[in-house]
Design an enzyme around this catalytic site. Sequence first.
Site, PDB file in Angstrom:
ATOM      1  CD  GLU A  88      -1.062  -0.521   3.648  1.00  0.00           C
ATOM      2  OE1 GLU A  88      -1.674   0.370   4.218  1.00  0.00           O
ATOM      3  OE2 GLU A  88      -1.161  -1.723   3.924  1.00  0.00           O
ATOM      4  CB  CYS A 334       2.913   1.445   8.278  1.00  0.00           C
ATOM      5  SG  CYS A 334       3.735   2.983   8.438  1.00  0.00           S
TER       6      CYS A 334
HETATM    7  N1  SAH Z   1      10.559   0.556   8.700  1.00  0.00           N
HETATM    8  C1  SAH Z   1      10.726   1.977   8.589  1.00  0.00           C
HETATM    9  C2  SAH Z   1       9.681   2.693   7.770  1.00  0.00           C
HETATM   10  C3  SAH Z   1       8.244   2.282   7.863  1.00  0.00           C
HETATM   11  S1  SAH Z   1       7.208   2.917   9.091  1.00  0.00           S
HETATM   12  C4  SAH Z   1      10.820   2.561   9.979  1.00  0.00           C
HETATM   13  O1  SAH Z   1      10.702   1.857  10.948  1.00  0.00           O
HETATM   14  O2  SAH Z   1      11.072   3.757  10.083  1.00  0.00           O
HETATM   15  C5  SAH Z   1       7.100   4.643   8.958  1.00  0.00           C
HETATM   16  C6  SAH Z   1       6.893   5.311  10.294  1.00  0.00           C
HETATM   17  O3  SAH Z   1       5.582   5.070  10.828  1.00  0.00           O
HETATM   18  C7  SAH Z   1       7.866   4.810  11.340  1.00  0.00           C
HETATM   19  O4  SAH Z   1       8.342   5.896  12.073  1.00  0.00           O
HETATM   20  C8  SAH Z   1       6.983   3.910  12.195  1.00  0.00           C
HETATM   21  O5  SAH Z   1       7.537   3.716  13.461  1.00  0.00           O
HETATM   22  C9  SAH Z   1       5.688   4.680  12.176  1.00  0.00           C
HETATM   23  N2  SAH Z   1       4.482   3.936  12.542  1.00  0.00           N
HETATM   24  C10 SAH Z   1       4.210   2.626  12.367  1.00  0.00           C
HETATM   25  N3  SAH Z   1       3.013   2.319  12.841  1.00  0.00           N
HETATM   26  C11 SAH Z   1       2.499   3.463  13.325  1.00  0.00           C
HETATM   27  C12 SAH Z   1       1.259   3.787  13.954  1.00  0.00           C
HETATM   28  N4  SAH Z   1       0.339   2.875  14.185  1.00  0.00           N
HETATM   29  N5  SAH Z   1       1.070   5.065  14.330  1.00  0.00           N
HETATM   30  C13 SAH Z   1       2.010   6.013  14.092  1.00  0.00           C
HETATM   31  N6  SAH Z   1       3.176   5.777  13.505  1.00  0.00           N
HETATM   32  C14 SAH Z   1       3.426   4.498  13.131  1.00  0.00           C
END
Ligand code: SAH
Length: 346
Positions: A88, A334
Amino acid sequence: MKKVLQDLSYEELCALVLSAGEKPFRAKQLAEGIAQGKKLSEIPVSASLRARLLGEFEDEPVKIRETFVSRDGTKKFLFELADGNLVEGVFMQYSYGNTQCVSTQVGCRMGCKFCASTLGGRLRDLTAGEILGQILAVNRLEGGKKGERAVTNIVLMGSGEPFDNYGNVVKFLRNLTAKEGLNMSARNISLSTCGLVPEMRKFAEEGIPLNLTVSLHATTDAERARTMPIANRYQIADILAACAYYFERTGRRYIFEYSLIEGENADEEHALALAKLLKGRPCHVNLIRLNAVKERDLKGTDERTAQAFLKTLLSCGISATLRRSMGSDIGGACGQLRASYIAEKE
Ligand code: SAH
């Protein structure tokens, strides 16, 4: 599965065209067709070259399977890959341009407790062309022409850990910034990592000065390990040193993502500890209230707590912003969309 033509660099396209006994200008036609988001069968090349390409490569490696439009105008796309896997991406329109968030893996194996992308583990890496294909598909849908395409900014923040798919991600970035490709500036690209230290250091030497973003979400290793298993492998001190090295090599300031989780990392003492940790570093902090993920037992803070956290950081002299959660009504976080889509089909 056939190969993906969008994986190839311009030099590789040139070699392919020559090996097919075609004139060199065909490589330019191919590169232009790819940059315009065309299917292979739509690119105007000789019939013999087209037949050869279609025998070897996917006609359309990334298709938009579904589009969801949020009340705030954010669009979320479900992309289908040639093998039927789904990833996505979100398309956000701002006054300064349009940001497309892309996925780098089907699923993820980092296991962050708040993240829906990791629920079923990592199924596979995306190729360079499958990452690019998400942008090409959105440009094709949203319009724009050469030099003013719909997607002006890219964030690698969809499903997957970009540095867990290092080779394909670097190749994608090189193709994306190549002048024969979409010719995007590295300054308009952000890559978010959960903090894979060796890859962060290696990336500093690639000569791609983008906005390096690290998901921090805690101020001590022990607290970080509660929500991010990767904290058992790399320490915050080593992440900060790798960030400093990135700055030294690229001159680019770096960014920390800090998602505010109720009862976990969002108190005044956490804000003060974060300020102490980052004081004097050439960095910026992006705060966001956690998007609740229904499969996970973690919730975001309320707006007042988030504002107070921001105020503390700012009063300590830390550059920080609180981002609006965009598209939360359409599963903006995500992996949420893919997870709910797969659940619905089951
Ligand atoms: N794997 C990479 C990029 C993907 S996630 C990383 O860890 O940075 C992109 C961002 O969204 C990351 O900062 C992650 O920690 C955050 N994220 C994931 N799930 C989330 C949620 N439910 N609410 C807010 N931020 C979230």
